[in-house]
Write a protein that holds these residues in place. Structure first.
Motif, PDB file in Angstrom:
ATOM      1  N   ARG A 168      34.586  46.010  28.739  1.00 53.86           N
ATOM      2  CA  ARG A 168      36.004  46.254  29.023  1.00 53.86           C
ATOM      3  C   ARG A 168      36.169  47.509  29.883  1.00 53.86           C
ATOM      4  NH1 ARG A 168      40.367  44.356  26.122  1.00 53.86           N
ATOM      5  NH2 ARG A 168      38.913  43.618  24.512  1.00 53.86           N
ATOM      6  N   GLU A 169      35.478  48.579  29.485  1.00 50.32           N
ATOM      7  CA  GLU A 169      35.544  49.831  30.241  1.00 50.32           C
ATOM      8  C   GLU A 169      34.955  49.651  31.635  1.00 50.32           C
ATOM      9  OE1 GLU A 169      33.602  54.333  29.965  1.00 50.32           O
ATOM     10  OE2 GLU A 169      33.804  53.118  28.157  1.00 50.32           O
ATOM     11  N   ARG A 172      37.161  47.660  34.208  1.00 49.76           N
ATOM     12  CA  ARG A 172      38.209  48.421  34.904  1.00 49.76           C
ATOM     13  C   ARG A 172      37.643  49.125  36.133  1.00 49.76           C
ATOM     14  NH1 ARG A 172      39.895  49.610  29.443  1.00 49.76           N
ATOM     15  NH2 ARG A 172      38.669  51.534  29.481  1.00 49.76           N
ATOM     16  N   ASP A 173      36.465  49.735  35.971  1.00 46.69           N
ATOM     17  CA  ASP A 173      35.843  50.426  37.107  1.00 46.69           C
ATOM     18  C   ASP A 173      35.400  49.436  38.176  1.00 46.69           C
ATOM     19  OD1 ASP A 173      36.240  52.881  35.898  1.00 46.69           O
ATOM     20  OD2 ASP A 173      34.268  52.892  34.947  1.00 46.69           O
ATOM     21  N   ASP A 176      38.385  48.367  40.229  1.00 44.95           N
ATOM     22  CA  ASP A 176      38.744  49.395  41.210  1.00 44.95           C
ATOM     23  C   ASP A 176      37.808  49.346  42.406  1.00 44.95           C
ATOM     24  OD1 ASP A 176      40.824  50.311  39.662  1.00 44.95           O
ATOM     25  OD2 ASP A 176      39.698  51.968  38.778  1.00 44.95           O
ATOM     26  N   ALA A 207      37.029  42.457  34.874  1.00 45.23           N
ATOM     27  CA  ALA A 207      37.516  42.812  36.208  1.00 45.23           C
ATOM     28  C   ALA A 207      38.386  41.695  36.785  1.00 45.23           C
ATOM     29  CB  ALA A 207      36.341  43.100  37.141  1.00 45.23           C
ATOM     30  N   GLU A 210      42.209  41.576  36.726  1.00 47.24           N
ATOM     31  CA  GLU A 210      42.988  42.398  37.646  1.00 47.24           C
ATOM     32  C   GLU A 210      43.085  41.716  39.014  1.00 47.24           C
ATOM     33  OE1 GLU A 210      44.178  45.133  36.281  1.00 47.24           O
ATOM     34  OE2 GLU A 210      42.975  44.937  34.459  1.00 47.24           O
ATOM     35  N   THR A 212      41.924  41.787  42.264  1.00 46.62           N
ATOM     36  CA  THR A 212      40.767  42.432  42.891  1.00 46.62           C
ATOM     37  C   THR A 212      40.584  42.063  44.360  1.00 46.62           C
ATOM     38  OG1 THR A 212      39.380  40.601  42.152  1.00 46.62           O
ATOM     39  CG2 THR A 212      39.531  42.520  40.698  1.00 46.62           C
TER      40      THR A 212
END
Length: 238
Positions: A168-169, A172-173, A176, A207, A210, A212
């Motif tokens: 999950r963490e 997110r990266d 981005d 990811a 999002e 992207t």
């Protein structure tokens, strides 16, 4: 994320030596026998792993000057994070971003993954010439998150592979970073593909929640995408 990748490469190469000096100083301080305990030993292992990762990055870049260092992050609690590109991400018509999975580290796996990206590019170029638009290709080995390790089974914070916390963490990266591929290109956006293996496919799945700019996503050896259906993922129709 979003500035030209050639600029990111230049900045990260400058940081390589700076980070090596900082981590070397930390290592020497942790080796002080007057301050030795089990916590110190664990912290020393983390620092030595990051230094080994910097050595692996240095070797990868020295082997081929056309490779570029798109991400370098020493702030992780347990691991060094990095991403290395093969081909010109700023201009390529087709860009792939590969996220590996369980037990991956920069020190232990970056070199092999970069070679795999070179092999992928060679095959993709041949297919593009024979059946596609003949466009240029670039690929990124994205080790930009802390993948779970075998020793994490005893971690009380949920870092082991049976938890999706790190995915999950990392997702997110990764989102981005993928957004930055499009943002760094003024006019012609590339055909952008995300590749995820093992736990890295779950990271990719987060990811994909999002926006992207992805055109395609491929997962393999996947335990799941962290979504119950396609409706939970922001991917193009088809």
């Amino acid at each position: 994320d979003g500035i030209p990748f050639a600029v990111r490469d230049q900045a990260n190469r400058v940081l390589l030596d700076r980070y090596r000096e900082e981590l070397t100083a930390q290592r020497e301080a942790l080796r002080d026998p007057d301050n030795w305990d089990l916590d110190t030993a664990e912290r020393l292992g983390v620092v030595e792993g990051k230094l080994a990762g910097l050595d692996a990055i240095t070797r990868v870049l020295a082997e081929d000057p056309t490779r570029s260092l798109l991400l370098l992050d020493v702030t992780g609690a347990h691991q060094l994070k990095a991403a290395v590109a093969v081909g010109d991400v700023d201009t390529a018509a087709h860009v792939a971003v590969f996220t590996p999975g369980f037990t991956t580290t920069v020190a232990g796996n970056l070199e092999d993954h970069v070679v795999s990206m070179e092999e992928l590019i060679a095959r993709a170029r041949a297919q593009s010439r024979s059946h596609g638009d003949g466009g240029t290709v670039a690929a990124v080995a994205w080790l930009g998150y802390e993948a779970p390790q075998w020793e994490d089974w005893k971690d009380p914070t949920g870092r082991f592979v049976t938890s999706d916390d790190l995915a999950r963490e990392g997702g997110r990266d990764l989102a981005d970073f993928l957004q930055g591929v499009d943002a760094a290109r003024d006019f012609r956006h590339p055909r952008l593909t995300a590749l995820g293996h093992s736990y890295g496919s779950t990271t990719t799945g987060f990811a994909l929640r999002e926006q992207t700019g992805l055109d395609a996503a491929v997962v393999f050896g996947s335990p799941g995408l962290a979504a119950r259906s396609l409706e939970g993922l922001d991917v193009p129709h088809g």
